[in-house]
Design an enzyme around this catalytic site. Structure first.
Site, PDB file in Angstrom:
ATOM      1  N   TYR A  65       0.884  -1.120   0.069  1.00  0.00           N
ATOM      2  CA  TYR A  65       0.103   0.103   0.027  1.00  0.00           C
ATOM      3  C   TYR A  65       0.613   1.234  -0.108  1.00  0.00           C
ATOM      4  CZ  TYR A  65      -3.773  -3.558   1.287  1.00  0.00           C
ATOM      5  OH  TYR A  65      -4.456  -4.585   1.429  1.00  0.00           O
ATOM      6  N   HIS A  70      -4.728   6.137  -0.481  1.00  0.00           N
ATOM      7  CA  HIS A  70      -5.218   6.057   0.760  1.00  0.00           C
ATOM      8  C   HIS A  70      -4.182   5.923   1.902  1.00  0.00           C
ATOM      9  CE1 HIS A  70      -9.271   5.374   2.539  1.00  0.00           C
ATOM     10  NE2 HIS A  70      -9.082   4.080   2.655  1.00  0.00           N
TER      11      HIS A  70
END
Length: 247
Positions: A65, A70
């Site tokens: 990620y 995000h």
């Protein structure tokens, strides 16, 4: 290597906890005292409150990620920790944390490691453990309602359908009176799935805008800790609102 935090000794009006000494940590002694309600006036007339701050960046742990939309909350914490020489080397309440100060104000930086939708499992216990008041819990996260690279600092608000913010509010007894630092990432193009958009990395041009914004964000966070919601924060928000407008 990650270390566990030692139990604090609580005394009247303050919290004392033992720090892990590192060669690059600065400004704090080996025993850091968080003053709960002290204030003083600086020469320029700005009142500084020495109540500790808990600054939390929201994101998902793991290399998978890293660099995604995000996870900009994590990126802000990384930059702030570098700017202030605060080492993020401790795990507590399912979060990677670092203890230090901005100026003379004690701060606790945190990156929850329980994934975005369960961020509150870190924020609630940390705020309670270090006796941080709601007004000094600063949540840093991505915001689709803002254009890419536009920032906004506000004293309170709802969750705006952001699952990380929703989790934090749930673990703060449903309260919403805590500051937020929103980092604009824009909306998904066309009919693109929202989840896919959030977990996608920025394009080169978007990345350049976000990097510049995060640098500005570090200065704004420092100002907020030292001055609260002062006229400087109001000017910052106004400048961000019109940063991409051309005459």
């Amino acid at each position: 290597m990650l270390y566990a935090v030692s139990s604090p000794k609580i005394c009247s009006g303050s919290i004392t906890y033992t720090r892990i000494r590192t060669p690059i940590q600065r400004r704090l002694t080996s025993s850091t005292r968080l003053r709960v309600s002290a204030t003083s006036a600086e020469p320029k007339g700005v009142k500084i409150e020495y109540t500790p701050w808990l600054i939390v960046g929201l994101g998902n742990p793991g290399n998978k990620y890293h660099g995604t939309r995000h996870n900009v909350g994590f990126e802000m914490i990384d930059l702030l920790s570098q700017a202030e020489g605060i080492v993020m080397n401790t795990i507590q309440s399912k979060a990677l944390i670092g203890i230090g100060s901005i100026g003379e104000v004690p701060v606790l930086l945190a990156k929850p490691q329980s994934y975005m939708n369960f961020s509150g499992e870190s924020v609630g216990p940390l705020a309670a453990y270090y006796q941080v008041p709601l007004r000094h819990i600063l949540l840093v996260y991505d915001e689709m309602s803002l254009p890419n690279g536009v920032l906004r600092v506000q004293p309170k608000g709802g969750h705006g359908h952001h699952n990380g913010v929703k989790s934090v509010m749930e673990h703060l007894d449903g309260r919403r009176e805590f500051p937020r630092f929103c980092i604009g990432i824009g909306n998904p193009p066309g009919t693109m799935d929202m989840k896919a958009y959030l977990l996608q990395k920025f394009s080169p041009s978007e990345r350049k805008q976000v990097d510049a914004a995060l640098e500005q964000g570090v200065e704004a966070a420092q100002t907020l800790v030292l001055e609260g919601f002062s006229s400087r924060i109001n000017r910052f928000n106004l400048g961000q609102k019109y940063k991409y407008h051309t005459v």
